[in-house]
Design a protein around this motif. Structure first.
Motif, short mmCIF file in Angstrom:
data_model
loop_
_atom_site.label_atom_id
_atom_site.label_comp_id
_atom_site.label_asym_id
_atom_site.label_seq_id
_atom_site.Cartn_x
_atom_site.Cartn_y
_atom_site.Cartn_z
N GLU A 85 0.42 -1.08 0.50
CA GLU A 85 -0.37 0.25 -0.31
C GLU A 85 0.59 0.89 -0.42
OE1 GLU A 85 -3.02 0.21 3.13
OE2 GLU A 85 -3.58 -1.87 2.36
N ILE A 86 2.11 1.03 -0.15
CA ILE A 86 2.81 1.91 0.31
C ILE A 86 3.76 2.62 -1.27
CG2 ILE A 86 4.67 3.38 1.24
CD1 ILE A 86 4.76 1.53 3.46
N MET A 87 3.49 3.55 -2.00
CA MET A 87 3.63 3.76 -3.35
C MET A 87 4.33 4.96 -3.10
SD MET A 87 2.55 4.31 -6.93
CE MET A 87 1.81 6.40 -6.49
N TYR A 88 6.15 5.21 -3.46
CA TYR A 88 6.84 6.92 -3.39
C TYR A 88 6.72 7.49 -5.28
CZ TYR A 88 10.78 9.83 -4.51
OH TYR A 88 11.30 10.61 -4.65
N HIS A 89 6.28 8.69 -5.35
CA HIS A 89 6.50 8.80 -6.46
C HIS A 89 6.67 10.30 -6.70
CE1 HIS A 89 5.25 9.76 -10.89
NE2 HIS A 89 4.94 10.98 -10.33
N VAL A 90 7.94 10.60 -7.80
CA VAL A 90 8.45 11.27 -8.23
C VAL A 90 8.74 12.29 -9.49
CG1 VAL A 90 10.62 9.98 -8.25
CG2 VAL A 90 11.19 12.72 -8.06
N GLY A 91 8.63 13.07 -10.09
CA GLY A 91 8.48 13.33 -11.55
C GLY A 91 9.83 13.39 -12.01
N ARG A 92 10.93 13.60 -11.86
CA ARG A 92 12.52 13.26 -12.13
C ARG A 92 13.07 13.00 -11.14
NH1 ARG A 92 12.68 13.35 -17.78
NH2 ARG A 92 10.97 14.26 -19.03
N ALA A 125 14.95 -1.29 1.43
CA ALA A 125 15.93 -1.69 2.77
C ALA A 125 14.03 -2.18 3.56
CB ALA A 125 16.22 -0.90 3.03
N TRP A 126 13.29 -1.15 3.38
CA TRP A 126 12.08 -1.45 3.65
C TRP A 126 11.70 -2.50 3.37
CZ3 TRP A 126 10.30 4.30 4.20
CH2 TRP A 126 11.03 4.98 4.68
N GLY A 127 11.42 -3.46 2.28
CA GLY A 127 10.80 -4.39 1.71
C GLY A 127 10.12 -3.79 0.82
N VAL A 128 9.95 -2.82 0.28
CA VAL A 128 8.71 -1.70 0.02
C VAL A 128 8.92 -2.13 -1.65
CG1 VAL A 128 7.03 0.23 -1.22
CG2 VAL A 128 7.85 -0.62 1.86
N ASP A 129 8.40 -2.45 -2.80
CA ASP A 129 8.18 -1.99 -4.48
C ASP A 129 7.25 -1.44 -4.25
OD1 ASP A 129 8.86 -2.18 -6.63
OD2 ASP A 129 8.23 -4.25 -7.38
N GLY A 130 7.82 0.32 -4.56
CA GLY A 130 6.62 1.11 -4.15
C GLY A 130 7.01 2.15 -5.40
N HIS A 131 8.36 2.54 -5.75
CA HIS A 131 9.21 3.64 -6.37
C HIS A 131 8.34 3.73 -7.67
CE1 HIS A 131 11.52 6.13 -8.05
NE2 HIS A 131 12.08 5.79 -9.34
N ASN A 132 7.78 4.76 -8.30
CA ASN A 132 7.37 4.90 -8.80
C ASN A 132 7.35 6.55 -9.91
OD1 ASN A 132 4.94 4.41 -11.05
ND2 ASN A 132 3.55 6.71 -10.55
N SER A 133 7.96 6.72 -11.17
CA SER A 133 7.93 7.76 -11.88
C SER A 133 8.06 7.99 -12.96
CB SER A 133 10.18 8.05 -11.20
OG SER A 133 10.07 7.29 -12.29
N HIS A 134 8.82 9.31 -13.78
CA HIS A 134 8.51 9.42 -14.99
C HIS A 134 9.52 7.91 -15.47
CE1 HIS A 134 9.30 11.09 -19.00
NE2 HIS A 134 10.92 10.71 -19.17
#
Length: 227
Positions: A150-157, A170-179
């Motif tokens: 349920e954790i997602m991190y979004h960054v434009g660039r 490191a937290w075991g989260v597969d939640g990276h989202n970006s351009h």
């Protein structure tokens, strides 16, 4: 590109290659004077401090010079930075247009928290400590309760060299989202399958044929064709 003229000032040659300079000499960046174009026909001088910075409208990260008015301490315009080793003073239109982002009347200058129901458009201003404590508590609660999906991190660039992504891993989260995974992943997969590299740097200077598909050369993301 640069050569030293008389008075020990750096000369950045313009189209004539001889008489007209393309950029102010770096020795005068701390106190540069230009005529105010909006005051014409009066000859009104404006004094600037030229501060090197970076354009972040794409991942090329071309160099810019911010022209800061010495009277108002406000950025008046952006132009190319001839000392940047990558772009060497050459920029696409997005670089100078960065001024629109600074002066945009709808620019959000401080954190806002929803004050009503979703979609009502009601917000209240909060301080950064409140924001960080709130977000950190929610992330921690999700991890403790094993709700990492349920954790997602979004960054434009993503310009922090993947630092935040490594923290999430490191937290075991597969939640990276970006351009990258929204926009350019399709092209980069093609490069990877074709060349074994996901972001090749074309040799435009020595190429005999350049084949472009659905884009103009000037819109390149991962290299600066101007340089």
């Amino acid at each position: 590109m640069a050569r030293v003229m008389k008075k020990d000032e750096t000369f950045y040659p313009g189209p004539s290659r001889i008489h007209l300079a393309a950029f102010p000499p770096r020795e005068r960046w701390d106190d540069w004077t230009e005529l105010d174009s909006q005051a014409w026909p009066r000859r009104k001088e404006r004094r600037y401090s030229l501060v090197p910075t970076i354009c972040f409208n794409c991942e090329s990260a071309c160099g810019l010079l911010a022209y800061i008015d010495k009277d108002t301490n406000q950025v008046q315009k952006f132009e190319g930075n001839p000392e940047n080793p990558g772009s060497r003073g050459r920029n696409c239109a997005k670089g100078p247009a960065t001024l629109n982002q600074i002066t945009d009347p709808d620019r959000i200058l401080y954190p806002l928290k929803r004050a009503g129901k979703r979609g009502e458009g009601k917000w209240e201003r909060v301080d950064w400590d409140t924001v960080l404590d709130d977000i950190a508590a929610r992330i921690r609660k999700a991890i403790v309760e094993d709700r990492r999906d349920e954790i997602m991190y979004h960054v434009g660039r993503p310009g922090e060299d993947g630092f935040t992504e490594r923290i999430l891993a490191a937290w075991g989260v597969d939640g990276h989202n970006s351009h990258t995974n929204i926009c350019s992943s399709g092209a980069r997969e093609g490069y990877q399958l074709w060349m074994g590299l996901d972001r090749p740097s074309p040799d435009h200077a020595n190429a005999k044929v350049i084949f472009l598909i659905s884009a103009h050369l000037e819109s390149g993301h991962y290299f600066n064709p101007h340089a």
